[in-house]
Design a protein around this motif. Structure first.
Motif, PDB file in Angstrom:
ATOM      1  N   GLY A 143      95.888 -13.676  68.914  1.00 33.66           N
ATOM      2  CA  GLY A 143      96.751 -13.277  68.555  1.00 33.66           C
ATOM      3  C   GLY A 143      96.921 -13.674  66.983  1.00 33.66           C
ATOM      4  N   ARG A 144      97.799 -13.289  65.673  1.00 35.79           N
ATOM      5  CA  ARG A 144      97.276 -13.506  64.790  1.00 35.79           C
ATOM      6  C   ARG A 144      98.748 -12.876  63.997  1.00 35.79           C
ATOM      7  NH1 ARG A 144      92.446 -10.755  64.795  1.00 35.79           N
ATOM      8  NH2 ARG A 144      92.337 -11.877  67.211  1.00 35.79           N
ATOM      9  N   LEU A 145      98.303 -13.351  62.414  1.00 37.60           N
ATOM     10  CA  LEU A 145      99.513 -12.591  61.670  1.00 37.60           C
ATOM     11  C   LEU A 145      98.694 -11.551  61.095  1.00 37.60           C
ATOM     12  CD1 LEU A 145     101.059 -15.934  60.361  1.00 37.60           C
ATOM     13  CD2 LEU A 145     102.137 -14.277  62.172  1.00 37.60           C
ATOM     14  N   PRO A 146     100.246 -10.456  60.596  1.00 32.65           N
ATOM     15  CA  PRO A 146      99.049  -9.404  59.466  1.00 32.65           C
ATOM     16  C   PRO A 146      98.891  -9.836  58.091  1.00 32.65           C
ATOM     17  CG  PRO A 146     101.163  -9.614  61.071  1.00 32.65           C
ATOM     18  CD  PRO A 146     100.936 -10.379  60.744  1.00 32.65           C
ATOM     19  N   THR A 147      99.162 -11.619  57.846  1.00 30.80           N
ATOM     20  CA  THR A 147      99.011 -11.962  57.410  1.00 30.80           C
ATOM     21  C   THR A 147      97.273 -12.655  56.557  1.00 30.80           C
ATOM     22  OG1 THR A 147      99.754 -13.421  57.368  1.00 30.80           O
ATOM     23  CG2 THR A 147     100.854 -11.914  55.802  1.00 30.80           C
ATOM     24  N   GLN A 148      96.668 -12.332  58.168  1.00 25.41           N
ATOM     25  CA  GLN A 148      95.148 -13.248  58.396  1.00 25.41           C
ATOM     26  C   GLN A 148      94.429 -12.085  58.144  1.00 25.41           C
ATOM     27  OE1 GLN A 148      97.015 -14.883  61.899  1.00 25.41           O
ATOM     28  NE2 GLN A 148      96.453 -17.131  60.932  1.00 25.41           N
ATOM     29  N   LEU A 149      94.305 -11.355  56.796  1.00 24.10           N
ATOM     30  CA  LEU A 149      93.831 -10.615  56.839  1.00 24.10           C
ATOM     31  C   LEU A 149      92.282 -10.636  57.814  1.00 24.10           C
ATOM     32  CD1 LEU A 149      94.213  -9.866  52.797  1.00 24.10           C
ATOM     33  CD2 LEU A 149      95.326  -8.472  55.379  1.00 24.10           C
ATOM     34  N   HIS A 150      91.759 -11.556  57.861  1.00 20.45           N
ATOM     35  CA  HIS A 150      89.833 -11.975  57.811  1.00 20.45           C
ATOM     36  C   HIS A 150      90.254 -11.930  59.643  1.00 20.45           C
ATOM     37  CE1 HIS A 150      91.845 -15.120  58.461  1.00 20.45           C
ATOM     38  NE2 HIS A 150      91.426 -16.643  59.503  1.00 20.45           N
ATOM     39  N   LEU A 151      91.042 -11.742  60.080  1.00 20.34           N
ATOM     40  CA  LEU A 151      91.829 -11.965  62.328  1.00 20.34           C
ATOM     41  C   LEU A 151      91.993 -10.651  62.079  1.00 20.34           C
ATOM     42  CD1 LEU A 151      93.482 -15.364  62.742  1.00 20.34           C
ATOM     43  CD2 LEU A 151      90.743 -14.295  63.056  1.00 20.34           C
ATOM     44  N   MET A 152      92.862  -9.954  61.198  1.00 26.14           N
ATOM     45  CA  MET A 152      92.810  -8.027  61.428  1.00 26.14           C
ATOM     46  C   MET A 152      91.411  -7.385  61.090  1.00 26.14           C
ATOM     47  SD  MET A 152      96.474  -8.377  61.539  1.00 26.14           S
ATOM     48  CE  MET A 152      96.836  -6.482  61.210  1.00 26.14           C
ATOM     49  N   GLU A 153      90.530  -7.818  60.403  1.00 23.25           N
ATOM     50  CA  GLU A 153      89.240  -6.725  60.071  1.00 23.25           C
ATOM     51  C   GLU A 153      88.544  -7.566  61.585  1.00 23.25           C
ATOM     52  OE1 GLU A 153      88.217  -4.821  57.559  1.00 23.25           O
ATOM     53  OE2 GLU A 153      89.911  -5.265  57.122  1.00 23.25           O
ATOM     54  N   GLU A 154      89.156  -8.240  62.574  1.00 21.38           N
ATOM     55  CA  GLU A 154      87.926  -8.605  63.349  1.00 21.38           C
ATOM     56  C   GLU A 154      88.732  -7.273  64.574  1.00 21.38           C
ATOM     57  OE1 GLU A 154      88.841 -11.605  66.054  1.00 21.38           O
ATOM     58  OE2 GLU A 154      86.959 -12.638  65.922  1.00 21.38           O
ATOM     59  N   ILE A 173      94.974  -5.214  73.951  1.00 21.51           N
ATOM     60  CA  ILE A 173      96.306  -5.174  73.051  1.00 21.51           C
ATOM     61  C   ILE A 173      96.302  -6.192  72.206  1.00 21.51           C
ATOM     62  CG2 ILE A 173      98.203  -6.640  74.771  1.00 21.51           C
ATOM     63  CD1 ILE A 173      97.098  -5.600  76.882  1.00 21.51           C
ATOM     64  N   ALA A 174      96.926  -6.624  70.836  1.00 22.86           N
ATOM     65  CA  ALA A 174      97.287  -7.107  70.561  1.00 22.86           C
ATOM     66  C   ALA A 174      98.714  -7.356  70.239  1.00 22.86           C
ATOM     67  CB  ALA A 174      96.852  -6.709  68.867  1.00 22.86           C
ATOM     68  N   GLY A 175      98.702  -8.756  69.039  1.00 22.36           N
ATOM     69  CA  GLY A 175     100.339  -9.597  68.751  1.00 22.36           C
ATOM     70  C   GLY A 175      99.954 -10.792  68.334  1.00 22.36           C
ATOM     71  N   VAL A 176     100.988 -11.008  67.070  1.00 19.01           N
ATOM     72  CA  VAL A 176     101.351 -12.803  67.195  1.00 19.01           C
ATOM     73  C   VAL A 176     101.280 -13.634  67.928  1.00 19.01           C
ATOM     74  CG1 VAL A 176     101.783 -11.582  64.757  1.00 19.01           C
ATOM     75  CG2 VAL A 176     103.586 -12.685  66.733  1.00 19.01           C
ATOM     76  N   ASN A 177     100.518 -14.746  67.818  1.00 16.36           N
ATOM     77  CA  ASN A 177     101.109 -15.601  69.190  1.00 16.36           C
ATOM     78  C   ASN A 177     102.510 -15.774  69.199  1.00 16.36           C
ATOM     79  OD1 ASN A 177      98.300 -16.443  69.206  1.00 16.36           O
ATOM     80  ND2 ASN A 177      98.130 -17.996  67.361  1.00 16.36           N
ATOM     81  N   GLY A 178     102.353 -16.153  70.274  1.00 16.58           N
ATOM     82  CA  GLY A 178     104.307 -16.651  70.396  1.00 16.58           C
ATOM     83  C   GLY A 178     104.690 -15.225  71.164  1.00 16.58           C
ATOM     84  N   ALA A 179     104.292 -13.909  70.820  1.00 20.47           N
ATOM     85  CA  ALA A 179     105.313 -12.864  71.314  1.00 20.47           C
ATOM     86  C   ALA A 179     104.999 -12.748  73.199  1.00 20.47           C
ATOM     87  CB  ALA A 179     104.709 -11.878  70.706  1.00 20.47           C
ATOM     88  N   GLY A 180     104.187 -13.466  73.707  1.00 21.31           N
ATOM     89  CA  GLY A 180     103.874 -13.371  75.388  1.00 21.31           C
ATOM     90  C   GLY A 180     102.454 -12.268  75.838  1.00 21.31           C
ATOM     91  N   LYS A 181     102.025 -12.086  74.280  1.00 24.98           N
ATOM     92  CA  LYS A 181     101.040 -11.162  75.333  1.00 24.98           C
ATOM     93  C   LYS A 181      99.789 -11.054  76.393  1.00 24.98           C
ATOM     94  CE  LYS A 181      97.547 -11.609  72.189  1.00 24.98           C
ATOM     95  NZ  LYS A 181      96.261 -12.739  73.028  1.00 24.98           N
ATOM     96  N   THR A 182      99.135 -12.261  76.138  1.00 22.12           N
ATOM     97  CA  THR A 182      98.732 -12.400  78.281  1.00 22.12           C
ATOM     98  C   THR A 182      99.230 -12.611  79.172  1.00 22.12           C
ATOM     99  OG1 THR A 182      96.840 -14.575  76.130  1.00 22.12           O
ATOM    100  CG2 THR A 182      97.415 -14.026  78.732  1.00 22.12           C
ATOM    101  N   THR A 183     100.592 -13.291  78.821  1.00 16.28           N
ATOM    102  CA  THR A 183     101.192 -13.386  79.639  1.00 16.28           C
ATOM    103  C   THR A 183     102.146 -11.835  79.974  1.00 16.28           C
ATOM    104  OG1 THR A 183     102.572 -15.721  79.351  1.00 16.28           O
ATOM    105  CG2 THR A 183     104.093 -13.313  80.712  1.00 16.28           C
ATOM    106  N   SER A 184     102.241 -11.373  79.071  1.00 15.57           N
ATOM    107  CA  SER A 184     102.313  -9.243  79.342  1.00 15.57           C
ATOM    108  C   SER A 184     101.661  -8.666  80.102  1.00 15.57           C
ATOM    109  CB  SER A 184     102.393  -8.954  78.024  1.00 15.57           C
ATOM    110  OG  SER A 184     103.841  -9.047  77.801  1.00 15.57           O
ATOM    111  N   ILE A 185     100.124  -9.044  79.676  1.00 13.63           N
ATOM    112  CA  ILE A 185      98.460  -8.687  80.033  1.00 13.63           C
ATOM    113  C   ILE A 185      98.689  -8.681  81.855  1.00 13.63           C
ATOM    114  CG2 ILE A 185      96.632  -8.676  80.885  1.00 13.63           C
ATOM    115  CD1 ILE A 185      96.271  -9.227  77.837  1.00 13.63           C
ATOM    116  N   GLY A 186      99.091  -9.825  82.456  1.00  9.39           N
ATOM    117  CA  GLY A 186      99.087 -10.832  83.475  1.00  9.39           C
ATOM    118  C   GLY A 186     100.240  -9.590  84.218  1.00  9.39           C
ATOM    119  N   LYS A 187     101.278  -9.315  83.716  1.00  9.50           N
ATOM    120  CA  LYS A 187     102.175  -8.874  84.823  1.00  9.50           C
ATOM    121  C   LYS A 187     101.790  -7.517  85.087  1.00  9.50           C
ATOM    122  CE  LYS A 187     105.809 -11.570  82.654  1.00  9.50           C
ATOM    123  NZ  LYS A 187     107.370 -11.902  82.220  1.00  9.50           N
ATOM    124  N   LEU A 188     101.646  -7.071  83.656  1.00  9.11           N
ATOM    125  CA  LEU A 188     101.143  -5.287  83.883  1.00  9.11           C
ATOM    126  C   LEU A 188      99.881  -5.333  84.786  1.00  9.11           C
ATOM    127  CD1 LEU A 188     100.966  -4.233  80.370  1.00  9.11           C
ATOM    128  CD2 LEU A 188     102.158  -3.999  81.411  1.00  9.11           C
TER     129      LEU A 188
END
Length: 380
Positions: A266-277, A180-195
């Protein structure tokens, strides 16, 4: 594999198995502070110890009953969900629905519809496609009443969104590894808890992996969700998130878990080093299980409008998405973005939408149904 060997904690540190009499349903975990990116800290993968079970008291509601509320099969529960969905998309529903009040079916109506759909973030491509289909139906069926045109738009929009509707294939493999991926603030970790709660309500055991090792708060948040859902969490203080994911997949197989969900930073699509991770995490997961990850989900904030298209395109190119979770459709979101996704606007692939969220409640994340969503968008 050197550097990624699964680390199983010694018996005193292993979390106890979920108790037969769990705690009451939790309140929503508050969103924690944004991610920072400190350097990795040394540490070894371990499972945090679970707090002793507390007596829930005489007013405790059995978990089986509480979890059944998450199932969409109950008619009253489904009616309540649809009401919240209409309220969540009321901004767009009022904008589009109001156009059909006391007007003639003429070119002015179509002009106003075009403006309303674009303002709802449907995008130019989807708007033109929807209006072309609507004009054809109006001529073919000789619709002269604005209410009939509104109903026709609802049906056309539902057909347009139908390719995005797909049931999550829970139980097709064991363990099912979900990245599961997503940018900061999208509700990623909370959604994992709900799922996690949703999967457990369907009788599936869950294991979580705290792969966001850059931000301690994210790890603690996921651990808290694990405690409240009585789900084990593979966590690590700093270090390599790919190693955490690797250990979690092996642990899920050893414990015969139904689902292993891997949280990522969480990361932005422009953060290329994190997208590589992210790409690295996906590769390492496949080393632990050649068929994994079985699902790669992107959590998208429904308020981001057309920016969501750029996010979907970038994350899909990096990790090959299999599904979306759209959150925060709770009053300020316009909702038309999904029409743009279905139309393949700006080169984005029409990635299926598994769930949409309309609030902060545990059961406010529900499967996406095209007809229901279309009706809410046109204000019905």
């Amino acid at each position: 594999m050197p550097g990624y060997a699964a680390v199983e904690p010694s018996p005193p540190r292993v979390e106890s198995e979920p108790q037969p009499e769990p705690k009451p349903e939790p309140e929503q975990v508050p969103q924690l502070e944004p991610e920072s990116e400190p350097g990795p800290e040394p540490g070894s993968a371990q499972e945090p110890e679970q707090e002793p079970e507390q007596d829930p008291g005489p007013d405790h509601k059995p978990r089986a009953d509480a979890e059944s509320e998450a199932e969409p099969t109950s008619a009253p529960a489904r009616t309540s969900w649809l009401t919240r969905l209409r309220q969540g998309l009321s901004r767009t529903g009022q904008s589009i629905g109001g156009i059909f009040v006391g007007v003639k079916v003429d070119e002015n109506l179509f002009d106003e519809l075009e403006t309303a759909l674009i303002m709802a973030d449907a995008g130019v491509e989807a708007t033109q496609k929807l209006l072309a289909s609507l004009r054809t139906r109006v001529r073919k069926e000789r619709l002269e009443d604005a209410g009939q045109v509104r109903a026709a738009l609802r049906d056309i929009l539902a057909d347009h969104l139908a390719p995005l509707e797909k049931k999550f294939p829970l139980g097709q493999t064991k363990p099912m590894v979900v990245m599961i991926a997503g940018v900061n603030g999208a509700g990623k970790t909370t959604s994992i808890g709900k799922l996690a709660n949703h999967f457990q309500a369907q009788g599936t055991s869950v294991l979580l992996a705290a792969g966001d090792t850059f931000r301690a708060a994210a790890r603690e948040q996921l651990i808290e969700w694990g405690k409240r859902n009585h789900v084990n969490v593979i966590a690590q203080e700093g270090g390599d998130p790919a190693a955490v994911a690797f250990d979690a997949v092996n642990a899920g197989r050893a414990r015969e878990a139904g689902v292993v969900m891997v949280d990522t930073a969480g990361r932005l699509p422009t953060q290329l080093h994190l997208m590589e991770e992210l790409k690295k995490i996906r590769r390492v997961i496949s080393k632990a299980d050649s068929a994994a990850p079985h699902e790669v989900l992107l959590v998208v904030d429904g308020n981001t409008g057309q920016n969501a298209i750029a996010q979907i395109r970038a994350f899909d190119a990096a990790i090959n998405l299999t599904g979306l979770v759209v959150t925060k459709l709770d009053g300020t979101a316009k909702g038309g973005t999904l029409a743009a996704v279905a139309a393949g606007s700006q080169g984005v692939r029409p990635v299926p939408v598994y769930w949409i969220g309309v609030g902060e409640g545990l059961n406010d994340l529900q499967p996406f149904v095209a007809k229901e969503f279309a009706a809410a968008l046109v204000g019905e």
